[in-house]
Motif scaffolding. Structure first.
Motif, PDB file in Angstrom:
ATOM      1  N   TYR A  74      -8.598  -3.286   7.925  1.00  0.00           N
ATOM      2  CA  TYR A  74      -8.465  -2.733   6.574  1.00  0.00           C
ATOM      3  C   TYR A  74      -8.920  -3.769   5.549  1.00  0.00           C
ATOM      4  CZ  TYR A  74      -4.256  -5.615   6.170  1.00  0.00           C
ATOM      5  OH  TYR A  74      -3.399  -6.687   6.133  1.00  0.00           O
ATOM      6  N   GLY A  88       0.794  -1.225   0.000  1.00  0.00           N
ATOM      7  CA  GLY A  88       0.000   0.000   0.000  1.00  0.00           C
ATOM      8  C   GLY A  88       0.829   1.279   0.000  1.00  0.00           C
ATOM      9  N   GLU A 130      -2.404   7.478  -4.242  1.00  0.00           N
ATOM     10  CA  GLU A 130      -2.681   6.391  -3.305  1.00  0.00           C
ATOM     11  C   GLU A 130      -3.069   5.147  -4.094  1.00  0.00           C
ATOM     12  OE1 GLU A 130      -3.799   8.502   0.870  1.00  0.00           O
ATOM     13  OE2 GLU A 130      -5.495   7.739  -0.290  1.00  0.00           O
ATOM     14  N   TYR A 190      -7.241   5.686  -0.481  1.00  0.00           N
ATOM     15  CA  TYR A 190      -7.575   5.121   0.827  1.00  0.00           C
ATOM     16  C   TYR A 190      -8.828   5.832   1.327  1.00  0.00           C
ATOM     17  CZ  TYR A 190      -3.267   2.441   1.830  1.00  0.00           C
ATOM     18  OH  TYR A 190      -2.256   1.518   1.836  1.00  0.00           O
ATOM     19  N   TRP A 230      -1.934   0.684  -4.493  1.00  0.00           N
ATOM     20  CA  TRP A 230      -1.027  -0.387  -4.080  1.00  0.00           C
ATOM     21  C   TRP A 230      -0.257  -0.901  -5.282  1.00  0.00           C
ATOM     22  CZ3 TRP A 230      -6.355  -0.744  -3.844  1.00  0.00           C
ATOM     23  CH2 TRP A 230      -6.961  -1.643  -4.718  1.00  0.00           C
ATOM     24  N   PHE A 253      -9.286   1.628  -0.572  1.00  0.00           N
ATOM     25  CA  PHE A 253      -8.524   0.906   0.449  1.00  0.00           C
ATOM     26  C   PHE A 253      -9.103   1.382   1.784  1.00  0.00           C
ATOM     27  CE2 PHE A 253      -4.017  -0.977   0.833  1.00  0.00           C
ATOM     28  CZ  PHE A 253      -4.278  -1.517   2.075  1.00  0.00           C
ATOM     29  N   ARG A 289       0.033   5.417   0.583  1.00  0.00           N
ATOM     30  CA  ARG A 289      -0.993   6.404   0.934  1.00  0.00           C
ATOM     31  C   ARG A 289      -0.348   7.713   1.326  1.00  0.00           C
ATOM     32  NH1 ARG A 289      -1.607   5.824   7.177  1.00  0.00           N
ATOM     33  NH2 ARG A 289      -0.479   3.904   7.619  1.00  0.00           N
ATOM     34  N   ARG A 340      -8.922  -4.206   1.046  1.00  0.00           N
ATOM     35  CA  ARG A 340      -8.792  -3.665  -0.313  1.00  0.00           C
ATOM     36  C   ARG A 340      -9.012  -4.781  -1.314  1.00  0.00           C
ATOM     37  NH1 ARG A 340      -4.379  -5.611  -3.009  1.00  0.00           N
ATOM     38  NH2 ARG A 340      -2.289  -5.545  -2.102  1.00  0.00           N
TER      39      ARG A 340
END
Ligand SMILES: Cc1cc2nc3c(=O)[nH]c(=O)nc-3n(C[C@H](O)[C@H](O)[C@H](O)COP(=O)(O)OP(=O)(O)OC[C@H]3O[C@@H](n4cnc5c(N)ncnc54)[C@H](O)[C@@H]3O)c2cc1C
Length: 512
Positions: free
Chosen positions: A374, A140, A241, A185, A243, A366, A142, A376
């Motif tokens: 969390y 990830g 942001e 996110y 991944w 996310f 962010r 995603r």
């Protein structure tokens, strides 16, 4: 206790300042032989002979390269056969212990900026990288942090990822593609967390981050699958942001560092050696004992043989093992400034891969729930990855292994997921894995830069779950501290080890 002045000495300056004469410093222009056969070559005449021999071999390779561009040389060999790390180095300017994404980024930034100027050697105990934090991470990136330092580092990381194909491309090979999935996110806050979320948003806006605060009603409208009954506010990232594939980033940095001349050696750092220097006085050291300069790492090779490598500067970038490796240099067990350990230890974190055909699919940001849970998307086929860190007071899982506790999903992850996204009441765990965070027990943030006593021993560790995205910024920062003597790109001075000496925590509110 007085804390030593915060000065990042270049290694040229450093050796002069400390000893008044050139000691272990190896001139940036000196080149060491890549395959020096044994300790006996410390004989100065033999060593000079080896240096000359090495220069001639390099010259020959360059000449061959001009007339036969496709011809194989040692560098391409290293890249093609990454497990064959046998180019042992007896001496180096910069020794990096740990060749994960952080160590490899430091090697890359040093050599990209000062090509051919120094011998950079990376000691890596496991070149398959199957258990390191990097390859077990969620990938990830962010911008939603509360500390300006973390935001700056992630901004730097996002920019670097865009430039990666050009900067880490190697002639004759496909440019690296980290398969970046741009997706914001979504940090959610209950009434009690809304103020902090707003404050974070303000800091982010000041630094040019693009995100938006969404009220309960706006969240409901924008994400109809989200249960907002206990939610007051959300913050959605609009840029930089998402991944990406951690292995590709690690491999790109490592391969390019090798192409630029870094020596990767397979072996485990198992001890440090010191040279007593009674004529050196370290600012802030009131122990009254003679200064012991750390200048050798004992490395255990795969065969069990132990060898020593002498360095001018050393960086500990061992991820979760960093605290342990620092102990080997008496950090935490010596007098005065050495009484403070490097507060980095492994903490096991589980990641669960679930299949949920009725889930939100491509619409899912996310999501970071107020409980820290969390989730995603993973691909496009109704698969998701999710998890959460234990809450304060909950037991930390054993780090003696990488086993996954499936009850943790049932009891600590799924209930929160199903509450927040009711469609996730029906799902199936397809697979799972555990990785070890390089966890900073002091304040869960990076510890960067030289130790105040061991001025030539640098730390680059303690990222506590956000180190992957920070790796490029760390490479840049360590390069600046070590070679240029100051931080010019990002002010990360609050992240030095000195804060541990004075007990000043630099806390990040958005730890996941
Ligand atoms: C489950 C999980 C999810 C994560 N998710 C994210 C995320 O979404 N985003 C993000 O930014 N970060 C994330 N992280 C954090 C991130 O992965 C780490 O902070 C980062 O990868 C640390 O990199 P490193 O190179 O310092 O450590 P590592 O990748 O662990 O590399 C350290 C290397 O040092 C070597 N080593 C150790 N001891 C020695 C020794 N004595 N001698 C020689 N070599 C040694 C090891 O073999 C290893 O290869 C996550 C981590 C985990 C575990």
């Amino acid at each position: 206790m007085r804390v030593s002045r915060l000065v990042y000495r270049s290694f040229l300056q450093g050796s002069k300042l400390l000893s008044g004469r050139s000691t272990q410093f190896t001139s940036p222009l000196a080149s060491y032989s890549r395959n020096v056969p044994g300790e006996k070559d410390f004989n100065p005449i033999k060593r000079t002979g080896n240096i000359l021999k090495n220069d001639l071999i390099r010259l020959k390779n360059e000449v061959i390269g001009i007339f036969h561009p496709g011809s194989e040389n040692q560098q391409t060999k290293d890249i093609d056969e990454p497990h064959k790390y046998y180019s042992w180095q007896h001496n180096c300017d910069v020794l990096i212990v740990g060749g994960g994404v952080i160590g490899s980024s430091i090697a890359f930034f040093l050599l990209e900026n000062f090509p051919g100027a120094m011998n950079v050697t990376v000691i890596e105990k496991d070149p398959t990288y199957t258990k390191c934090a990097t390859t077990l991470s969620c990938g990830g990136l962010r911008q939603q942090f509360s500390l300006p330092e973390n935001i700056l580092m992630s901004q730097f990381g996002a920019k670097f990822l865009r430039e990666l194909p050009r900067r880490c491309g190697i002639e004759g090979m496909d440019p690296p593609d980290v398969q970046f999935h741009p997706q914001g996110y979504l940090f959610l806050a209950t009434e009690s967390g809304a103020e902090q979320l707003t404050l974070n948003h303000d800091v982010q806006m000041d630094l040019g981050v693009k995100n938006v605060l969404l009220t309960k009603e706006q969240l409901q409208k924008r994400f109809p699958w989200l249960n907002t009954e206990d939610i007051e506010l959300g913050c959605l990232g609009l840029e930089n942001e998402g991944w990406f594939d951690p292995w590709t980033l690690l491999n790109a940095l490592r391969s390019k560092a090798i192409a630029l001349g870094a020596h990767y050696v397979q072996g485990e750092g198992v001890g440090f050696e010191f040279t007593e220097m009674p004529d050196v006085i370290i600012s802030g050291d009131d122990s009254g004992l003679p200064y012991n300069r750390v200048n050798k790492l004992v490395v255990r090779l795969e065969t069990g043989e132990e060898r020593k490598v002498t360095f001018s500067n050393c960086v500990i970038a061992c991820g979760p093992s960093s605290g342990h490796i620092a102990e080997l240099a008496n950090v935490g067990s010596g007098p005065g400034m050495l009484a403070f350990p490097l507060p980095v230890e492994p903490r096991k974190r589980y990641v669960f891969n679930v299949h949920c055909p009725k889930g939100p699919g491509i619409d899912l940001p996310f999501v970071i729930d107020p409980t820290g849970t969390y989730v995603r998307r993973e691909g496009y086929g109704g698969n998701y990855i999710c998890g959460r860190s234990p809450h304060e007071g909950e037991p930390e899982p054993s780090t003696a292994n990488f086993d996954v506790d499936h009850d943790f999903f049932d009891q600590c992850v799924w209930p929160h997921l199903a509450h927040r996204i009711p469609a996730m009441q029906e799902l199936k765990v397809k697979s799972s894995w555990a990785g070890h965070y390089d966890y900073n027990t002091f304040d869960q943030n990076a510890i960067l830069g030289p130790h105040p006593y061991h001025h030539n021993l640098y730390f680059a560790t303690g990222f506590s779950g956000h180190g992957l995205q920070q790796a490029p910024a760390v490479g840049q920062a360590i390069m600046e501290m070590m070679v240029e003597g100051q931080l010019t790109t990002m002010d990360l001075s609050r992240f030095t080890f000195d804060r541990i000496l004075v007990g000043h925590k630099v806390l990040e509110s958005n730890i996941v």
